[in-house]
Design a protein around this motif. Structure first.
Motif, mmCIF file in Angstrom:
data_model
loop_
_atom_site.group_PDB
_atom_site.id
_atom_site.type_symbol
_atom_site.label_atom_id
_atom_site.label_comp_id
_atom_site.label_asym_id
_atom_site.label_seq_id
_atom_site.Cartn_x
_atom_site.Cartn_y
_atom_site.Cartn_z
ATOM 1 N N ARG A 176 0.426 1.057 -15.741
ATOM 2 C CA ARG A 176 0.448 1.532 -14.524
ATOM 3 C C ARG A 176 -0.146 1.464 -13.442
ATOM 4 O O ARG A 176 -1.517 1.014 -13.625
ATOM 5 C CB ARG A 176 0.611 3.167 -14.978
ATOM 6 C CG ARG A 176 1.466 3.560 -16.285
ATOM 7 C CD ARG A 176 2.812 3.577 -15.887
ATOM 8 N NE ARG A 176 3.354 4.724 -15.403
ATOM 9 C CZ ARG A 176 4.617 4.973 -14.746
ATOM 10 N NH1 ARG A 176 5.490 4.142 -15.163
ATOM 11 N NH2 ARG A 176 4.802 6.002 -14.491
ATOM 12 N N ALA B 188 2.521 4.282 -10.973
ATOM 13 C CA ALA B 188 2.243 5.640 -11.221
ATOM 14 C C ALA B 188 2.361 6.434 -10.087
ATOM 15 O O ALA B 188 2.699 7.612 -9.968
ATOM 16 C CB ALA B 188 0.581 5.645 -11.738
ATOM 17 N N HIS C 276 5.975 0.265 -13.788
ATOM 18 C CA HIS C 276 4.555 0.220 -13.631
ATOM 19 C C HIS C 276 3.925 0.958 -12.388
ATOM 20 O O HIS C 276 2.835 1.216 -12.393
ATOM 21 C CB HIS C 276 4.392 -1.170 -12.952
ATOM 22 C CG HIS C 276 4.377 -2.592 -14.082
ATOM 23 N ND1 HIS C 276 3.733 -2.601 -15.133
ATOM 24 C CD2 HIS C 276 5.456 -3.336 -14.186
ATOM 25 C CE1 HIS C 276 4.038 -3.630 -15.921
ATOM 26 N NE2 HIS C 276 5.223 -3.907 -15.188
#
Length: 327
Positions: A109, A136, A134
């Motif tokens: 992330r 966050a 990926h």
């Protein structure tokens, strides 16, 4: 391809990457990617705007790479990424998806930050599986989702068809920008930066913008003139912060306020007094601080202040910034 000259010394010179790689997009376009900082550190991905390059993020890279792994890439046709056959919002999304897949480990992330067209890239890619895997959190700097030309105030004309038509012609010009002269710096400062911007920051932006090939600049201007990513905002469900300059003539602050209302999970709107469109260069401490706040909150890393104390104008702008959701 050699690294563009830009500014060669000081804080706004492009920092040397720890490593470089090439991401291959869906249509075969090759994208230059730089990775800064230590492997295994919390990840940040930076997507620059129209006519810029990885060099635009110099201040953020220098600060964040001390304790983050920073991935920056050149949009197609910019910097060290070759020109392509196609330019579109689909291409923006494809390119970011390729960079995420190439630079991040499966499931890793990151906080993804985009400035101007880079912010539009984040919006365009929001529905992609690579983004969902990926991302966050996200940071949108000095950007908008639609009506860019109609609402730009670069030309001191009354809003309407005549201003829109003339603005499109000026921004979409095919003419080379030529060398960076005092007149060129003054024009760029008026169009893209706040009135109090320091000369070294104006110089850095001018050298970056003037390095963009005229054909690429024109091709992307056509995409931006017809931009409509309003529907994509509903897909940008990760926590997203918005930052904008109140003196932005290219994407006036009204764009940022609309984004803050439309985003499913907006975690703050920061308006920087006295700043224009080039916020990562004009207000580096504020933009870097926003990235650090997001990594601290959503990646569990310390949101420590920058090692360098903010300059007086930047500190003043940051303290005057208002975080609010506005209807």
């Amino acid at each position: 391809m050699s690294r563009p000259g830009h500014v060669t010394a000081g804080r706004y010179a492009p920092p040397a990457a720890a490593r470089e790689l090439v991401a291959v997009s869906a249509d075969g376009s090759r994208l230059h990617v730089e990775v800064h900082g230590a492997e295994g550190a919390p990840a940040v991905v930076l997507s620059h705007g129209w006519t810029c390059s990885t060099a635009f993020w110099a201040a953020q890279i220098r600060d964040l790479a001390r304790d983050h792994r920073v991935v920056a890439y050149d949009q197609r046709g910019h910097g060290r990424s070759p020109a392509a056959a196609a330019y579109s919002t689909t291409a923006l999304a494809d390119d970011l998806a390729a960079v995420l897949a190439a630079a991040l480990a499966p499931g890793e992330r990151a906080v993804i930050a985009g400035h101007s067209m880079g912010g539009m890239t984040v919006m365009a890619a929001a529905g992609r599986p690579e983004f969902a895997e990926h991302a966050a959190a996200a940071l949108l700097c000095s950007t908008g989702s639609s009506r860019l030309v109609a609402e730009a105030t670069v030309l001191p004309l009354r809003a309407g068809r005549a201003r829109t038509r003339t603005t499109r012609a000026v921004l979409g010009s095919r003419a080379p920008l030529g060398p960076v002269t005092p007149v060129a710096r003054a024009v760029l400062k008026y169009a893209t930066m706040g009135p109090g911007s320091a000369p070294d920051r104006v110089e850095a932006c001018a050298r970056i913008v003037h390095a963009c090939p005229p054909r690429v600049r024109h091709a992307w201007s056509e995409v931006l003139a017809g931009l409509d990513l309003d529907a994509e905002l509903a897909r940008l469900t990760v926590p997203t912060a918005v930052i904008a300059g109140r003196d932005d003539r290219l994407t006036p602050v009204a764009h940022a306020r609309r984004l803050a209302v439309a985003l499913p999970h907006c975690v703050g709107l920061t308006e920087l007094t006295g700043m224009g469109h080039m916020t990562p260069v004009e207000a580096p401490e504020a933009v870097t601080g926003a990235v650090r706040e997001l990594t601290g909150r959503y990646l569990g890393t310390p949101s420590a202040p920058s090692a360098a104390a903010p300059s007086a104008p930047a500190a003043s702008a940051a303290s005057a910034a208002e975080k609010e959701k506005t209807a």
